[in-house]
Write a protein that holds these residues in place. Structure first.
Motif, PDB file in Angstrom:
ATOM      1  N   ILE A 149      -0.679 -64.639  21.168  1.00 21.91           N
ATOM      2  CA  ILE A 149      -1.658 -63.600  20.858  1.00 21.91           C
ATOM      3  C   ILE A 149      -1.018 -62.206  20.794  1.00 21.91           C
ATOM      4  CG2 ILE A 149      -3.745 -62.427  21.649  1.00 21.91           C
ATOM      5  CD1 ILE A 149      -4.454 -65.158  20.757  1.00 21.91           C
ATOM      6  N   ILE A 150      -0.267 -61.836  21.825  1.00 24.44           N
ATOM      7  CA  ILE A 150       0.283 -60.471  21.879  1.00 24.44           C
ATOM      8  C   ILE A 150       1.276 -60.217  20.745  1.00 24.44           C
ATOM      9  CG2 ILE A 150       1.381 -58.728  23.324  1.00 24.44           C
ATOM     10  CD1 ILE A 150      -1.385 -59.772  24.292  1.00 24.44           C
ATOM     11  N   PRO A 151       2.274 -61.092  20.505  1.00 30.22           N
ATOM     12  CA  PRO A 151       3.191 -60.838  19.383  1.00 30.22           C
ATOM     13  C   PRO A 151       2.469 -60.716  18.038  1.00 30.22           C
ATOM     14  CG  PRO A 151       4.108 -62.508  20.841  1.00 30.22           C
ATOM     15  CD  PRO A 151       2.704 -62.265  21.296  1.00 30.22           C
ATOM     16  N   HIS A 152       1.440 -61.534  17.837  1.00 29.02           N
ATOM     17  CA  HIS A 152       0.676 -61.469  16.591  1.00 29.02           C
ATOM     18  C   HIS A 152      -0.001 -60.106  16.448  1.00 29.02           C
ATOM     19  CE1 HIS A 152      -1.843 -63.040  13.280  1.00 29.02           C
ATOM     20  NE2 HIS A 152      -2.802 -62.281  13.818  1.00 29.02           N
ATOM     21  N   CYS A 153      -0.594 -59.606  17.535  1.00 33.46           N
ATOM     22  CA  CYS A 153      -1.311 -58.333  17.471  1.00 33.46           C
ATOM     23  C   CYS A 153      -0.367 -57.151  17.305  1.00 33.46           C
ATOM     24  CB  CYS A 153      -2.155 -58.158  18.734  1.00 33.46           C
ATOM     25  SG  CYS A 153      -3.524 -59.344  18.877  1.00 33.46           S
ATOM     26  N   VAL A 154       0.790 -57.207  17.942  1.00 40.51           N
ATOM     27  CA  VAL A 154       1.747 -56.102  17.862  1.00 40.51           C
ATOM     28  C   VAL A 154       2.132 -55.825  16.415  1.00 40.51           C
ATOM     29  CG1 VAL A 154       4.151 -55.480  18.370  1.00 40.51           C
ATOM     30  CG2 VAL A 154       2.651 -56.305  20.201  1.00 40.51           C
ATOM     31  N   LYS A 155       2.295 -56.866  15.623  1.00 37.79           N
ATOM     32  CA  LYS A 155       2.743 -56.714  14.247  1.00 37.79           C
ATOM     33  C   LYS A 155       1.647 -56.218  13.310  1.00 37.79           C
ATOM     34  CE  LYS A 155       6.099 -60.493  14.727  1.00 37.79           C
ATOM     35  NZ  LYS A 155       6.467 -61.869  14.300  1.00 37.79           N
ATOM     36  N   ARG A 156       0.384 -56.353  13.726  1.00 37.57           N
ATOM     37  CA  ARG A 156      -0.690 -56.128  12.769  1.00 37.57           C
ATOM     38  C   ARG A 156      -1.756 -55.118  13.206  1.00 37.57           C
ATOM     39  NH1 ARG A 156       1.061 -61.222  12.989  1.00 37.57           N
ATOM     40  NH2 ARG A 156       1.471 -62.365  11.034  1.00 37.57           N
ATOM     41  N   TYR A 157      -1.864 -54.872  14.491  1.00 40.48           N
ATOM     42  CA  TYR A 157      -2.981 -54.065  14.984  1.00 40.48           C
ATOM     43  C   TYR A 157      -2.495 -52.989  15.954  1.00 40.48           C
ATOM     44  CZ  TYR A 157      -5.490 -58.098  13.118  1.00 40.48           C
ATOM     45  OH  TYR A 157      -5.949 -59.094  12.298  1.00 40.48           O
ATOM     46  N   ARG A 158      -3.434 -52.143  16.356  1.00 40.79           N
ATOM     47  CA  ARG A 158      -3.109 -51.026  17.241  1.00 40.79           C
ATOM     48  C   ARG A 158      -2.961 -51.536  18.673  1.00 40.79           C
ATOM     49  NH1 ARG A 158      -3.684 -45.960  15.282  1.00 40.79           N
ATOM     50  NH2 ARG A 158      -4.201 -45.111  17.342  1.00 40.79           N
ATOM     51  N   THR A 159      -1.707 -51.771  19.070  1.00 38.40           N
ATOM     52  CA  THR A 159      -1.386 -52.296  20.404  1.00 38.40           C
ATOM     53  C   THR A 159      -0.604 -51.242  21.172  1.00 38.40           C
ATOM     54  OG1 THR A 159      -1.275 -54.544  19.504  1.00 38.40           O
ATOM     55  CG2 THR A 159      -0.294 -54.168  21.681  1.00 38.40           C
ATOM     56  N   TYR A 160      -1.103 -50.877  22.344  1.00 37.10           N
ATOM     57  CA  TYR A 160      -0.483 -49.821  23.137  1.00 37.10           C
ATOM     58  C   TYR A 160      -0.095 -50.340  24.524  1.00 37.10           C
ATOM     59  CZ  TYR A 160      -1.536 -46.186  19.746  1.00 37.10           C
ATOM     60  OH  TYR A 160      -1.563 -45.411  18.610  1.00 37.10           O
ATOM     61  N   ALA A 161       0.870 -49.668  25.121  1.00 41.82           N
ATOM     62  CA  ALA A 161       1.298 -49.958  26.488  1.00 41.82           C
ATOM     63  C   ALA A 161       0.747 -48.890  27.422  1.00 41.82           C
ATOM     64  CB  ALA A 161       2.820 -50.004  26.585  1.00 41.82           C
ATOM     65  N   GLN A 162       0.402 -49.299  28.629  1.00 34.38           N
ATOM     66  CA  GLN A 162      -0.035 -48.354  29.655  1.00 34.38           C
ATOM     67  C   GLN A 162       0.800 -48.597  30.892  1.00 34.38           C
ATOM     68  OE1 GLN A 162      -1.802 -48.047  32.667  1.00 34.38           O
ATOM     69  NE2 GLN A 162      -2.752 -46.038  32.441  1.00 34.38           N
ATOM     70  N   ASN A 163       1.629 -47.610  31.253  1.00 37.46           N
ATOM     71  CA  ASN A 163       2.561 -47.777  32.359  1.00 37.46           C
ATOM     72  C   ASN A 163       1.816 -47.812  33.688  1.00 37.46           C
ATOM     73  OD1 ASN A 163       4.730 -47.168  34.403  1.00 37.46           O
ATOM     74  ND2 ASN A 163       5.957 -47.043  32.527  1.00 37.46           N
ATOM     75  N   PHE A 164       2.229 -48.734  34.538  1.00 34.96           N
ATOM     76  CA  PHE A 164       1.586 -48.922  35.833  1.00 34.96           C
ATOM     77  C   PHE A 164       1.594 -47.644  36.670  1.00 34.96           C
ATOM     78  CE2 PHE A 164       2.015 -50.909  40.262  1.00 34.96           C
ATOM     79  CZ  PHE A 164       0.644 -51.034  40.422  1.00 34.96           C
ATOM     80  N   SER A 165       2.583 -46.802  36.474  1.00 42.39           N
ATOM     81  CA  SER A 165       2.655 -45.556  37.240  1.00 42.39           C
ATOM     82  C   SER A 165       1.462 -44.654  36.970  1.00 42.39           C
ATOM     83  CB  SER A 165       3.951 -44.806  36.913  1.00 42.39           C
ATOM     84  OG  SER A 165       3.985 -44.434  35.537  1.00 42.39           O
ATOM     85  N   GLU A 166       0.773 -44.867  35.829  1.00 38.07           N
ATOM     86  CA  GLU A 166      -0.386 -44.051  35.476  1.00 38.07           C
ATOM     87  C   GLU A 166      -1.685 -44.597  36.028  1.00 38.07           C
ATOM     88  OE1 GLU A 166      -0.194 -41.138  33.873  1.00 38.07           O
ATOM     89  OE2 GLU A 166       1.986 -41.407  33.981  1.00 38.07           O
ATOM     90  N   SER A 167      -1.679 -45.819  36.535  1.00 38.97           N
ATOM     91  CA  SER A 167      -2.930 -46.427  36.995  1.00 38.97           C
ATOM     92  C   SER A 167      -2.842 -47.015  38.391  1.00 38.97           C
ATOM     93  CB  SER A 167      -3.361 -47.532  36.015  1.00 38.97           C
ATOM     94  OG  SER A 167      -2.334 -48.500  35.877  1.00 38.97           O
ATOM     95  N   CYS A 168      -1.665 -46.977  39.001  1.00 44.14           N
ATOM     96  CA  CYS A 168      -1.532 -47.533  40.340  1.00 44.14           C
ATOM     97  C   CYS A 168      -2.277 -46.661  41.341  1.00 44.14           C
ATOM     98  CB  CYS A 168      -0.062 -47.653  40.735  1.00 44.14           C
ATOM     99  SG  CYS A 168       0.762 -46.079  41.022  1.00 44.14           S
ATOM    100  N   VAL A 169      -2.686 -47.270  42.431  1.00 48.38           N
ATOM    101  CA  VAL A 169      -3.305 -46.552  43.538  1.00 48.38           C
ATOM    102  C   VAL A 169      -2.320 -46.618  44.694  1.00 48.38           C
ATOM    103  CG1 VAL A 169      -5.254 -46.441  45.125  1.00 48.38           C
ATOM    104  CG2 VAL A 169      -5.607 -47.161  42.745  1.00 48.38           C
ATOM    105  N   ALA A 170      -1.722 -45.477  45.027  1.00 48.27           N
ATOM    106  CA  ALA A 170      -0.685 -45.440  46.056  1.00 48.27           C
ATOM    107  C   ALA A 170      -0.911 -44.245  46.968  1.00 48.27           C
ATOM    108  CB  ALA A 170       0.702 -45.357  45.425  1.00 48.27           C
ATOM    109  N   GLU A 171      -0.420 -44.367  48.181  1.00 47.81           N
ATOM    110  CA  GLU A 171      -0.492 -43.259  49.121  1.00 47.81           C
ATOM    111  C   GLU A 171       0.537 -42.183  48.740  1.00 47.81           C
ATOM    112  OE1 GLU A 171      -2.884 -43.121  51.671  1.00 47.81           O
ATOM    113  OE2 GLU A 171      -3.545 -44.764  50.376  1.00 47.81           O
ATOM    114  N   PRO A 172       0.315 -40.938  49.150  1.00 48.34           N
ATOM    115  CA  PRO A 172       1.255 -39.855  48.807  1.00 48.34           C
ATOM    116  C   PRO A 172       2.678 -40.192  49.238  1.00 48.34           C
ATOM    117  CG  PRO A 172      -0.739 -38.960  49.795  1.00 48.34           C
ATOM    118  CD  PRO A 172      -0.841 -40.444  49.932  1.00 48.34           C
TER     119      PRO A 172
END
Length: 436
Positions: free
Chosen positions: A251-274
């Motif tokens: 599924i993912i390789p097929h979509c990458v070649k044909r559709y709008r597929t984006y990456a979201q880095n875990f550092s932007e969505s992780c929940v961590a203590e200071p």
């Protein structure tokens, strides 16, 4: 209230970590929890990997489910298959608190051979395809596909917000991993706007990230789809006789070649203590499972289970407090640099750098070091346990020594190359296995 990714500051993540919005409320999450986890060997002989105990009171799947609830994604399906009774029982006991009157639920979706060929799930994409009717019934705008066998804290609301901001058809959550470990993951390349331009599942020679020579960008197995787009891709894939019906391979390789597929880095969505790094662990091997649990007994572990910002929910038995008895010089009940769950009794024994799950009874003169002891284990007098994983309901006879002589241990137990010894009640010759 309209939230954007750019408006979230590090300070706000600490004090107000939840990113609940209409996006999360209009989303449906399907957790793939049918895997055996064969690299855990006998630990998953009678339970699926997501049902394996973790962290003293929890099961592995509790982390993904807690991420859903804390993120405001409260329409959740759990697709089960391999030896699922222990997992199903845990879900029924601990995760039935959502209110269906408010259109909130966690629904168990066991493999039912719903395809015309009467097959069990043939791959991760097929597992979702066979539950397509239930997903459509929820009428979501977005669908999250999640794995039920990793340890991490993640705000799925941030992933959904990034997905919408990019006007993406598909978003793949990703994490930076050492290049020499990347062959175990789906590895991707992205452009300056984080659009995925290449994706290869478990490449023999993974390519490093731009600007580095020792790291690769790896898929976490977490996907966000526009709902209608997901339906189209699953139907197309189901009709393809050459497909293995897997997200990473097909599924993912097929979509990458044909559709709008984006990456979201875990550092932007992780929940961590200071001051703490983004925490994500694949506990798929005995060594990794042992190490992740023993990390928690450190003074300041990277994963803080005591944080109130992002609680981990679970079901656990109602037990009395842990108890430590006897205070003689040669017979003193104590635990040092350890975590001890409720219902445990340390009776004239010593526990160092270890984790005792609920209902463990350690009898006099025993010594436990650098070990995990799962629920309801009896450790007899004068026993010595070092670098062990002792499975649920085992009874260690008086005077047993494990973890000192690996040659002798290998005759009865499983010993990893790094010297971790797995002990189960079947290895001890203790009868027919029960629920795990």
């Amino acid at each position: 209230m309209e939230n954007t990714v750019d408006s979230v500051t590090p300070e706000r993540r600490v004090h107000d970590p939840r990113f609940v919005s209409q996006l999360t409320r209009n989303s449906f999450a399907l957790i793939l929890a049918g895997g055996r986890g064969s690299r855990l060997h006998e630990l998953t002989d009678f339970r699926a990997k997501p049902a394996v105990p973790f962290g003293g009171n929890f099961r592995i799947i509790d982390f993904t489910l807690s991420n859903c609830v804390n993120s405001g994604v409260r329409r959740v399906g759990v697709a089960t298959q391999y030896k699922a009774q222990s997992l199903i029982r845990h879900l029924q006991l601990g995760w039935s608190f959502l209110d269906g009157r408010l259109n909130e639920f966690i629904e168990i979706m066991p493999a039912q051979q719903q395809s015309s060929d009467e097959l069990w799930y043939q791959g991760t994409a097929d597992a979702v395809f066979q539950n397509l009717r239930e997903i459509r019934h929820a009428r979501p705008e977005h669908v999250l596909i999640l794995s039920g066998d990793h340890i991490y804290r993640m705000d799925y609301g941030r992933v959904l917000a990034a997905h919408v901001a990019h006007q993406a058809d598909l978003t793949v959550a990703c994490i930076e991993v050492p290049l020499n470990e990347a062959s175990s993951f789906g590895v991707m390349s992205v452009d300056s706007e984080n659009r995925v331009v290449d994706f290869t599942e478990k490449p023999a020679k993974p390519l490093p990230m731009p600007g580095t020579h020792d790291k690769a960008l790896a898929s976490m197995g977490i996907y966000v789809f526009n709902a209608n787009f997901l339906y189209e891709q699953l139907l197309r894939d189901a009709d393809d006789p050459k497909s293995s019906h897997d997200f990473g391979k097909d599924i993912i390789p097929h979509c990458v070649k044909r559709y709008r597929t984006y990456a979201q880095n875990f550092s932007e969505s992780c929940v961590a203590e200071p001051g703490k790094p983004a925490y994500w662990r694949d506990v798929g091997t005995l060594d990794a499972y042992w190490a992740a649990n023993l990390d928690l007994v450190q003074v300041t572990p990277d994963l803080d289970l005591y944080s109130e910002n992002w609680p981990i929910w679970t079901w656990q038995p109602q037990t009395p407090p842990a108890k430590f008895v006897f205070d003689d010089d040669a017979r003193r009940g104590k635990a040092v640099d350890s975590m001890v769950a409720g219902g445990c009794i340390v009776s004239g024994a010593i526990v160092r750098r270890s984790m005792l799950f609920s209902g463990v009874h350690v009898h006099s003169y025993a010594s436990i070091e650098d070990s995990m002891v799962l629920p309801n284990v009896q450790v007899g007098r004068h026993c010595v346990l070092k670098k062990c994983i002792v499975d649920k309901n085992s009874r260690i006879p008086d005077g047993t020594v494990i973890g000192v002589d690996p040659v002798q241990d290998k005759k009865r137990f499983r010993v990893t190359d790094s010297g971790i010894t797995l002990v189960t009640k079947e290895m001890l010759g203790q009868g027919v296995p029960g629920l795990r």
